[in-house]
Design an enzyme around this catalytic site. Structure first.
Site, PDB file in Angstrom:
ATOM      1  N   ALA A  59       0.844  -1.205   0.000  1.00  0.00           N
ATOM      2  CA  ALA A  59       0.000   0.000   0.000  1.00  0.00           C
ATOM      3  C   ALA A  59       0.879   1.254   0.000  1.00  0.00           C
ATOM      4  CB  ALA A  59      -0.913   0.000   1.224  1.00  0.00           C
TER       5      ALA A  59
ATOM      6  N   GLU B 222      -8.330 -20.498  -4.237  1.00  0.00           N
ATOM      7  CA  GLU B 222      -8.257 -20.508  -2.763  1.00  0.00           C
ATOM      8  C   GLU B 222      -9.670 -20.567  -2.200  1.00  0.00           C
ATOM      9  OE1 GLU B 222      -5.629 -17.554  -1.018  1.00  0.00           O
ATOM     10  OE2 GLU B 222      -4.235 -17.784  -2.674  1.00  0.00           O
TER      11      GLU B 222
ATOM     12  N   HIS C 198      -6.069 -17.480  10.046  1.00  0.00           N
ATOM     13  CA  HIS C 198      -5.777 -18.352   8.898  1.00  0.00           C
ATOM     14  C   HIS C 198      -5.846 -19.781   9.396  1.00  0.00           C
ATOM     15  CE1 HIS C 198      -3.971 -20.170   5.421  1.00  0.00           C
ATOM     16  NE2 HIS C 198      -4.027 -18.998   4.794  1.00  0.00           N
TER      17      HIS C 198
ATOM     18  N   ARG D 237     -12.689 -18.921   4.777  1.00  0.00           N
ATOM     19  CA  ARG D 237     -11.687 -19.112   5.822  1.00  0.00           C
ATOM     20  C   ARG D 237     -12.246 -19.165   7.248  1.00  0.00           C
ATOM     21  NH1 ARG D 237      -6.720 -15.349   4.283  1.00  0.00           N
ATOM     22  NH2 ARG D 237      -6.399 -16.791   2.551  1.00  0.00           N
TER      23      ARG D 237
ATOM     24  N   HIS E 299      -4.276 -13.731  11.425  1.00  0.00           N
ATOM     25  CA  HIS E 299      -3.672 -13.512  10.108  1.00  0.00           C
ATOM     26  C   HIS E 299      -3.933 -12.124   9.549  1.00  0.00           C
ATOM     27  CE1 HIS E 299      -2.237 -14.577   6.137  1.00  0.00           C
ATOM     28  NE2 HIS E 299      -3.428 -14.394   5.586  1.00  0.00           N
TER      29      HIS E 299
ATOM     30  N   GLU F 217      -3.995  -3.038   4.775  1.00  0.00           N
ATOM     31  CA  GLU F 217      -4.626  -3.692   5.929  1.00  0.00           C
ATOM     32  C   GLU F 217      -5.026  -2.712   7.025  1.00  0.00           C
ATOM     33  OE1 GLU F 217      -2.537  -7.181   7.285  1.00  0.00           O
ATOM     34  OE2 GLU F 217      -3.928  -7.470   8.971  1.00  0.00           O
TER      35      GLU F 217
ATOM     36  N   ARG G  69     -12.732 -11.543   5.160  1.00  0.00           N
ATOM     37  CA  ARG G  69     -12.123 -11.267   3.850  1.00  0.00           C
ATOM     38  C   ARG G  69     -12.009 -12.534   2.996  1.00  0.00           C
ATOM     39  NH1 ARG G  69      -6.913 -11.912   2.020  1.00  0.00           N
ATOM     40  NH2 ARG G  69      -6.112 -12.339   4.120  1.00  0.00           N
TER      41      ARG G  69
ATOM     42  N   LEU H 231      -4.103  -8.110  -1.033  1.00  0.00           N
ATOM     43  CA  LEU H 231      -3.104  -7.374  -1.825  1.00  0.00           C
ATOM     44  C   LEU H 231      -3.839  -6.540  -2.875  1.00  0.00           C
ATOM     45  CD1 LEU H 231      -0.302 -10.086  -2.384  1.00  0.00           C
ATOM     46  CD2 LEU H 231      -0.321  -8.244  -0.705  1.00  0.00           C
TER      47      LEU H 231
HETATM   48  C1  SIN Z   1      -2.601 -17.689   1.761  1.00  0.00           C
HETATM   49  O1  SIN Z   1      -1.725 -17.827   0.915  1.00  0.00           O
HETATM   50  O2  SIN Z   1      -3.252 -18.612   2.203  1.00  0.00           O
HETATM   51  C2  SIN Z   1      -2.864 -16.308   2.289  1.00  0.00           C
HETATM   52  C3  SIN Z   1      -3.475 -15.482   1.259  1.00  0.00           C
HETATM   53  C4  SIN Z   1      -4.381 -14.452   1.874  1.00  0.00           C
HETATM   54  O3  SIN Z   1      -4.300 -14.168   3.071  1.00  0.00           O
HETATM   55  O4  SIN Z   1      -5.232 -13.928   1.153  1.00  0.00           O
END
Ligand code: SIN
Length: 536
Positions: A15, A113, A241, A287, A348, A372, A383, A389
């Site tokens: 950022a 993901e 996480h 997540r 995380h 962040e 999120r 990012l």
């Molecule tokens: C990850 O690689 O699991 C983390 C990616 C994220 O936090 O978006």
């Protein structure tokens, strides 16, 4: 009054550096960073940047996945803004030399993901953040308009609070004119006056005992903005996480969700896969759901960790796609191609932060926030993976457009601003107090304000943190400033903000899971939790 720089940037992750590169076209830029330029949370990001590049995918689908993860609190306008700008911002990184992983036909190799219904993660193997950070650092060092001050930690933002009494400041519209900054090497405090200030100081994972975040992630930006009177939002939504390496020496090393996107399964010690019992998306559920499921399995079975099993894939392919994770696990004598990886959840990412509008503008004039540290509305109550990012890139872009406009529209005319005055303070030898308080905060946040919460635990955490905060403030007022003391002060403030926000939300939603209120209550709580200093 003279100014020292047109734009002051606090923080040197994605950022801060991308704002700096954009703003340097319009004026002088000063970047301050607590350690060295590349030391940031960004450099630790493994997964990648989510964006729609597959013709079968669509912005609408990415928006829907973001909404689903965000559990009803994502702002439609900022979500759309971020997702629609994603391809353009990623191509800018490509121009800066980031070599994203490609398929044999020369297209982006799009990973998957949790929470995504499409493959849409642009990545550089499993070290995306590191490569982006290196490219931005290199570019920033080449621009003559950018001054980089390493080992410089912001103490406080300069606003009306430093000039008027708190009461008068409360009643006036606030402006930011820069920051007081500790030069940690020289042990002096600088007053840096700037026409516009951009907070890009990252997250606050260090407030928890177990975290994927580096030591620098102490919530400095949120704490400073809060002290200055800015609105702070949604701090109860701390993302855990699901998969960090469980090893006595590994300090919560992240095992990227991209491994599950590639086909790894979460299993118990006896090899039983369990995520299908919790969500139709199984191992690729959002997540918050995966972290809670692991927490439940651990408590139910009385076991210290679960396992992530990728051994059914070809060893050469695993090593090619996840070289960093492979190497780090190998250092701990775990061969991920042959044995399951022991994993546990860890703090995380903070979905809350300094509240901004679509231009990264905070509630204080001349102060912008991105990355962040900010609460821009896209993450809601949880999120979506690899949207962070991306959000940082887009809001750095938005904030730089707005900050540049702000300085061209407004004359710099603050009231007289004093230099830092530390008379009456002394050098303390009591450093044991700092490390003890820090550990106490981390433990109490982990034990009482973790993945699953209750009123009883939160109330207990609040009464303890109030005492610690009072002690730390007293110590701070009497003592010459050091970086460790600043970080402790900021961690204490951020811990209190998380606890207070959690107590205000009497429901369960996204990352905020309350034993006393297991249901989501849209009627009363489908809104952000906003806190300001005068209400604290
Ligand atoms: C990850 O690689 O699991 C983390 C990616 C994220 O936090 O978006």
């Amino acid at each position: 009054m003279n100014f020292d720089t047109d734009f002051l940037i606090i923080g040197s992750g994605i950022a801060g550096l991308s704002s700096a590169l954009k703003l340097a076209k319009y004026g002088t830029v000063t970047i301050i960073t607590k350690r060295n330029l590349p030391d940031s949370n960004t450099a630790h990001a493994q997964g990648g940047v989510a964006a729609v590049f597959d013709p079968k995918d669509s912005f609408e689908q990415h928006i829907q996945d973001t909404f689903l993860a965000g559990a009803g609190l994502c702002h439609p306008d900022s979500t759309r803004l971020v997702i629609e700008q994603a391809p353009e911002r990623i191509l800018e990184l490509l121009d800066l030399g980031v070599r994203f992983t490609e398929t044999s036909s020369g297209k982006f190799d799009l990973g998957r993901e949790g929470g995504h219904h499409f493959n849409r993660i642009v990545h550089v193997k499993d070290h995306t953040g590191y490569d982006i950070e290196q490219a931005l650092v290199k570019a920033a060092k080449e621009v003559s308009n950018i001054t980089i001050l390493e080992n410089h930690a912001a103490i406080d933002l300069i606003t009306e609070h430093h000039i008027f009494s708190l009461d008068r400041a409360k009643d006036s519209h606030l402006h930011c004119w820069g920051a007081y900054v500790l030069d940690s090497k020289q042990k002096t405090v600088k007053r840096i006056l700037s026409k516009a200030t951009i907070l890009g100081s990252g997250g606050c994972g260090q407030v928890y005992l177990h975290t994927t975040n580096p030591a620098i992630a102490t919530g400095d930006g949120v704490a400073m903005a809060f002290r200055a009177g800015a609105q702070i939002g949604n701090m109860e939504f701390m993302q855990f996480h699901p998969t960090t390496l469980y090893h006595p020496e590994a300090e919560s090393f992240l095992i990227s969700e991209a491994i599950r996107g590639y086909g790894a399964r979460l299993v118990t010690k006896s090899g039983e896969s369990f995520m299908k019992n919790y969500h139709p998306m199984g191992d690729l559920a959002p997540r918050d759901i995966v972290a809670r499921a692991i927490d439940k399995e651990l408590k139910r079975r009385g076991e210290p960790c679960v396992y992530l099993d990728v051994t059914h894939k070809a060893a050469s392919d695993i090593i090619d796609r996840f070289p960093h994770i492979y190497e780090i696990c190998k250092n701990y004598k775990i061969d991920i191609t042959k044995e399951p990886i022991p994993v546990v959840p860890a703090a995380h990412y903070s979905c809350g932060g300094v509240v901004t509008d679509l231009n990264g503008q905070t509630s204080i004039d001349g102060l912008y926030a991105c990355g962040e540290v900010a609460c821009t509305g896209i993450h809601g109550a949880n999120r979506l993976a690899s949207n962070s990012l991306l959000e940082a890139l887009v809001f750095a872009h938005q904030a730089s457009l707005a900050a540049q406009q702000f300085i061209s529209d407004n004359e710099f005319s603050p009231p007289p601003i004093p230099h830092w005055d530390d008379s009456g303070t002394f050098n303390s030898e009591e450093w044991i107090l700092i490390s003890h308080d820090k550990l106490e905060i981390k433990n109490l946040m982990w034990d009482y304000v973790g993945i699953v919460r209750s009123n009883h635990r939160l109330e207990r955490a609040l009464s303890r943190i109030r005492l610690i905060r009072q002690e730390v403030e007293n110590f701070y007022r009497r003592t010459k400033i050091t970086e460790a003391l600043l970080e402790l002060r900021n961690l204490t403030t951020v811990a209190q903000l998380i606890i207070k926000s959690a107590l205000l939300r009497k429901e369960s939603r996204g990352l905020h899971s309350m034993m006393d209120y297991p249901k989501t209550d849209d009627e009363n709580y489908k809104h952000d939790t906003i806190i300001q200093q005068h209400e604290f």
